[in-house]
Design a protein around this motif. Structure first.
Motif, mmCIF file in Angstrom:
data_model
loop_
_atom_site.group_PDB
_atom_site.id
_atom_site.type_symbol
_atom_site.label_atom_id
_atom_site.label_comp_id
_atom_site.label_asym_id
_atom_site.label_seq_id
_atom_site.Cartn_x
_atom_site.Cartn_y
_atom_site.Cartn_z
ATOM 1 N N ILE A 119 0.582 -1.189 0.324
ATOM 2 C CA ILE A 119 -0.259 0.058 0.291
ATOM 3 C C ILE A 119 1.159 1.166 0.284
ATOM 4 O O ILE A 119 1.639 0.625 0.778
ATOM 5 C CB ILE A 119 -0.972 0.288 1.274
ATOM 6 N N SER A 120 0.321 2.624 -1.000
ATOM 7 C CA SER A 120 1.429 3.777 -0.529
ATOM 8 C C SER A 120 0.963 4.217 0.593
ATOM 9 O O SER A 120 -0.598 4.472 0.844
ATOM 10 C CB SER A 120 0.881 4.210 -1.913
ATOM 11 N N ALA A 121 1.568 5.475 0.542
ATOM 12 C CA ALA A 121 1.209 6.033 2.122
ATOM 13 C C ALA A 121 2.129 6.983 1.785
ATOM 14 O O ALA A 121 3.164 7.673 1.332
ATOM 15 C CB ALA A 121 1.859 5.295 3.428
ATOM 16 N N THR A 122 1.368 8.673 2.003
ATOM 17 C CA THR A 122 1.943 9.833 2.306
ATOM 18 C C THR A 122 2.193 10.976 3.122
ATOM 19 O O THR A 122 1.532 10.491 4.400
ATOM 20 C CB THR A 122 1.395 10.867 1.034
ATOM 21 N N PHE A 123 3.600 10.993 3.343
ATOM 22 C CA PHE A 123 3.798 11.538 4.302
ATOM 23 C C PHE A 123 3.856 13.073 4.561
ATOM 24 O O PHE A 123 4.193 13.374 3.768
ATOM 25 C CB PHE A 123 5.288 10.569 5.222
ATOM 26 N N ASP A 124 3.593 13.393 6.280
ATOM 27 C CA ASP A 124 3.972 15.400 5.697
ATOM 28 C C ASP A 124 5.277 15.265 6.085
ATOM 29 O O ASP A 124 5.856 16.818 6.098
ATOM 30 C CB ASP A 124 3.596 15.690 7.589
ATOM 31 N N CYS A 125 6.247 14.524 6.313
ATOM 32 C CA CYS A 125 7.661 14.641 6.450
ATOM 33 C C CYS A 125 8.362 13.617 5.094
ATOM 34 O O CYS A 125 7.937 13.101 4.312
ATOM 35 C CB CYS A 125 8.299 14.067 8.055
ATOM 36 N N ASP A 126 9.407 13.617 4.652
ATOM 37 C CA ASP A 126 9.814 12.935 3.505
ATOM 38 C C ASP A 126 9.605 11.804 4.455
ATOM 39 O O ASP A 126 10.035 11.330 5.558
ATOM 40 C CB ASP A 126 11.660 13.491 3.495
ATOM 41 N N ALA A 127 10.015 11.262 2.987
ATOM 42 C CA ALA A 127 9.960 9.742 2.867
ATOM 43 C C ALA A 127 10.752 8.697 3.515
ATOM 44 O O ALA A 127 10.989 7.892 4.585
ATOM 45 C CB ALA A 127 10.121 8.885 1.684
ATOM 46 N N GLU A 128 12.280 8.964 3.774
ATOM 47 C CA GLU A 128 13.598 8.531 4.574
ATOM 48 C C GLU A 128 13.774 9.174 5.671
ATOM 49 O O GLU A 128 14.281 8.103 6.029
ATOM 50 C CB GLU A 128 14.298 9.384 4.079
ATOM 51 N N THR A 129 12.284 9.861 6.150
ATOM 52 C CA THR A 129 12.824 9.990 7.524
ATOM 53 C C THR A 129 11.330 8.775 8.252
ATOM 54 O O THR A 129 11.611 8.703 9.488
ATOM 55 C CB THR A 129 11.835 11.598 7.970
ATOM 56 N N ALA A 130 10.273 8.652 7.182
ATOM 57 C CA ALA A 130 9.455 7.936 7.561
ATOM 58 C C ALA A 130 9.642 6.684 7.723
ATOM 59 O O ALA A 130 9.166 5.972 8.762
ATOM 60 C CB ALA A 130 8.111 8.091 6.382
ATOM 61 N N ALA A 131 10.281 6.492 6.936
ATOM 62 C CA ALA A 131 11.250 4.899 7.234
ATOM 63 C C ALA A 131 11.528 4.452 8.286
ATOM 64 O O ALA A 131 12.163 3.790 8.611
ATOM 65 C CB ALA A 131 11.996 4.725 5.546
ATOM 66 N N GLU A 132 11.855 4.987 9.054
ATOM 67 C CA GLU A 132 13.116 5.372 10.360
ATOM 68 C C GLU A 132 11.960 4.690 11.498
ATOM 69 O O GLU A 132 12.367 4.390 12.773
ATOM 70 C CB GLU A 132 13.681 6.622 11.247
#
Length: 177
Positions: free
Chosen positions: A23-36
């Motif tokens: 599933i795709s998800a869009t974040f308020d922060c960049d994807a690299e940060t969300a991946a943490e």
């Protein structure tokens, strides 16, 4: 049991991707940060349920394709579509603390921040133009127009991570361009 006050909202689930439960998800922060983050939490019928990513990959600057443990089909992830994505507040605060301690912050992280010229609100940073060496914030002004502002360290006076704002001293005449 996870409670709402233990969580921070950081994005939204979009739509299933493929047939294997991604599933795709869009974040308020960049994807690299969300991946943490260790898990992503979603409100399912009034209960906050953690989902643990078995794999993730970038789809854009602020979008990830996520595959969760135990969700192996398109139908299984369909119940997450258009639901808010939360993360544990303690992890979010820890990551913010690391960013405030001087680590380099990717400019995409600032999308959604309010930009101030000294005390004057200029608008919301809606995108980043990094096509050249001189990175620019694309700022949407209150009247709906956009303006380009250099994302130069020497212009920044303060970054308030809690209130998602950046205070700069902009060069005279920039606002008239």
């Amino acid at each position: 049991m996870i409670t709402r006050d233990e969580l921070v909202e950081i994005g939204i689930f979009n739509k299933p991707h493929g047939v294997e439960g991604e599933i795709s998800a869009t974040f308020d922060c960049d994807a690299e940060t969300a991946a943490e983050f260790s898990c992503f939490v979603c409100d399912i019928d009034g209960i906050f349920v953690p989902f643990f990513a078995s794999s993730l990959r970038n789809k854009g600057a602020m979008t990830l394709l996520l595959k969760f443990d135990g969700l192996d089909s398109n139908e299984a992830v369909r119940r997450l579509v258009n639901k808010t994505v939360y993360v544990p507040k303690r992890e979010y605060e820890q990551l913010q603390g690391e960013l405030e301690d001087g680590d380099e912050v990717p400019t995409d992280y600032f999308i959604g921040f309010t930009l101030y010229d000294d005390d004057q609100p200029m608008g919301e940073i809606i995108d980043i133009d990094d096509a050249t060496e001189n990175v620019l914030f694309i700022v949407q002004r209150p009247d709906g127009s956009t303006m380009l502002v250099p994302a130069a360290d020497e212009l920044v006076n303060d970054i308030d991570f809690d209130n998602k704002s950046i205070t700069m001293t902009l060069p005279e005449g920039l606002l008239n361009m």
